[in-house]
Design an enzyme around this catalytic site. Structure first.
Site, PDB file in Angstrom:
ATOM      1  N   PRO A  37       0.822  -1.219   0.000  1.00 51.87           N
ATOM      2  CA  PRO A  37       0.000   0.000   0.000  1.00 51.87           C
ATOM      3  C   PRO A  37       0.849   1.259   0.000  1.00 51.87           C
ATOM      4  CG  PRO A  37      -0.953  -1.611   1.457  1.00 51.87           C
ATOM      5  CD  PRO A  37       0.347  -2.195   0.972  1.00 51.87           C
ATOM      6  N   CYS A  38       0.532   2.168  -0.936  1.00 49.84           N
ATOM      7  CA  CYS A  38       1.373   3.352  -1.115  1.00 49.84           C
ATOM      8  C   CYS A  38       0.892   4.548  -0.302  1.00 49.84           C
ATOM      9  CB  CYS A  38       1.418   3.740  -2.596  1.00 49.84           C
ATOM     10  SG  CYS A  38      -0.187   4.235  -3.275  1.00 49.84           S
ATOM     11  N   GLN A  39      -0.279   4.458   0.324  1.00 47.84           N
ATOM     12  CA  GLN A  39      -0.802   5.619   1.059  1.00 47.84           C
ATOM     13  C   GLN A  39       0.163   6.172   2.102  1.00 47.84           C
ATOM     14  OE1 GLN A  39      -2.433   2.767   0.585  1.00 47.84           O
ATOM     15  NE2 GLN A  39      -4.570   3.081   0.051  1.00 47.84           N
TER      16      GLN A  39
ATOM     17  N   PHE B 103       3.149   6.706   1.863  1.00 50.57           N
ATOM     18  CA  PHE B 103       4.221   7.480   1.252  1.00 50.57           C
ATOM     19  C   PHE B 103       3.731   8.461   0.195  1.00 50.57           C
ATOM     20  CE2 PHE B 103       5.648   3.288   2.546  1.00 50.57           C
ATOM     21  CZ  PHE B 103       6.575   3.646   3.515  1.00 50.57           C
TER      22      PHE B 103
END
EC number: 2.1.1.37
Length: 428
Positions: free
Chosen positions: A103-105, A107
């Site tokens: 999950p990129c949230q 960053f």
């Protein structure tokens, strides 16, 4: 957990496991590159429905037995639920490639950029999966925000942790303390090559890989040291082959318009005038391929047929029996800070957005200067999904899956390069 006998877990050919599979972009890319998927994992309900519709068989965790290992030609099991509850020991020694987009949230600016403090940080589970499976190679995709100066120390720590995934962080310990341990161990010459990975990262723009979209990301690749791959050869294979300058040259010399002959002369002149006003910098000699444009995507590239030119602005599925999800959506607006997509450039970054409608990012400016929202199918083409790929849920959920996905063509370049260097290493 009951671990099958070794005779039950010896697959044929290249194999893969996909974590944080989402709507399936990277999973499909890896499969298209020749890897046989043994397992997928995803948590989001609609994304799971998409994966089951297209490539997987739903498997609920029961806590007793691992999912069945598919034989050649069978669909892989999709383990639905929290990756932290999935055990991977039964796949030890039989996985060539572990892939995923944690999950990129944590960053991204949209995710408030809390980084390591964010409970959605999926990297620790990737490292655990590596310890339990010991894959020959790993591919991770994430947002370019990891490379911002404020995150760079933590990003460097992620790479060191990936290089030494068996050196675990102490319970309750800080990542700074763990990083100090990793630094000291990496400086040492000794170490088991079966438990050590060589890590590189690649800042990429998807447009440079033939994707009709400007999409800035970072791809992390790791190879288990004992496999002995040629990393310089890998870098050569993933070197970008497309460029903006080549697109400008093709538009100005007319070769671009050869495949878009229906475009009027007035539109061509307008596009060429805009390009001519920019600095030249046009390629000469052995030049890259032209960037793919939004017009290329809609008119059909890589064997796809042109999409119907007229999309009614209603919610009636009048193309239901022709092309999946090519449905008009009303009330598109253009306003300051949210300019529309231009047909003769790659599309803007597809974003998950709020309810799948992230302002001007999903608005398309047409040749007659009118504008409308892009359809889900048009957006899927920008992400290089084939038209047969079906997305589950209402429009907002479909757009969210696309915005969170890895463009298939981008992922395939890296997966094919992994397969090539693994094959070359085994032939030594």
């Amino acid at each position: 957990m009951v671990i099958p006998e070794s005779s039950q877990v010896t697959p044929k050919g290249r194999t893969s496991v996909e974590l944080f599979a989402g709507g399936g972009g990277l999973a499909m890319a890896v499969k298209e590159a020749g890897f046989r998927p043994l397992l997928l994992n995803e948590f989001a309900t609609r994304a799971c429905e998409t994966l089951v519709e297209n490539m997987a068989v739903r498997h609920e965790m029961d806590g007793e037995r691992p999912p069945p290992i598919p034989v050649e030609g069978e669909r892989p099991p999709l383990v639905v639920g929290d990756v932290a509850k999935v055990e991977f020991d039964y796949l030890r020694g039989v996985v060539d490639l572990l892939a995923g987009g944690p999950p990129c949230q944590p960053f991204s600016l949209g995710g408030v950029a809390r980084g390591d403090e964010d409970r959605r940080n999926g990297f620790p589970e990737m490292f655990r999966a590596i310890r339990e499976m010991q894959p020959k190679a790993v591919i991770c995709e994430n947002v370019r925000g990891l490379l911002r100066p404020s995150f760079m120390p933590y990003f460097d720590y992620i790479k060191r942790e990936l290089a030494l995934p068996f050196v675990r962080r102490a319970d309750g310990g800080s990542w700074h303390d763990h990083d100090d341990v990793l630094r000291r161990m990496l400086a040492a010459v000794s170490g088991d090559p079966h438990e050590r990975y060589d890590v590189e990262h690649f800042p990429v723009n998807a447009a440079d890989y033939g994707v009709p979209q400007i999409r800035q990301r970072v791809i992390i690749v790791a190879f288990r040291r004992d496999v002995g791959v040629d990393r310089s050869r890998f870098r050569e294979l993933v070197w970008p082959r497309y460029s903006e300058a080549s697109l400008h040259k093709a538009i100005l010399d007319g070769s671009y318009w050869e495949r878009h002959r229906r475009v009027s002369e007035s539109v061509r002149r307008r596009v060429m005038a805009r390009i001519s006003s920019r600095p030249a910098g046009l390629p000469v000699g052995d030049e890259p391929l032209p960037w793919r444009t939004l017009r290329d995507a809609l008119e059909g590239i890589d064997g796809q047929c042109p999409l119907p030119r007229t999309v009614k602005l209603d919610r009636v599925d009048h193309y239901k029996n022709v092309i999946n999800d090519h449905i008009g959506w009303p009330n598109a607006r253009i306003y300051p800070g949210h300019t529309p997509n231009e047909l003769d450039r790659p599309a803007k970054t597809v974003k998950a957005g709020v309810h799948g409608v992230p302002g001007g990012e999903s608005v398309l400016l047409l040749d007659d200067t009118s504008h409308r929202y892009m359809t889900v199918r048009e957006t899927a083409r920008v992400m290089t999904f084939p038209d047969h790929w079906k997305l589950a849920g209402p429009r907002g959920e479909q757009m969210r899956q696309l915005g969170n996905a890895v463009p298939v063509k981008l992922g395939q370049v890296f997966a094919e390069a992994v397969a090539s260097v693994l094959d070359e290493a085994e032939r030594k």
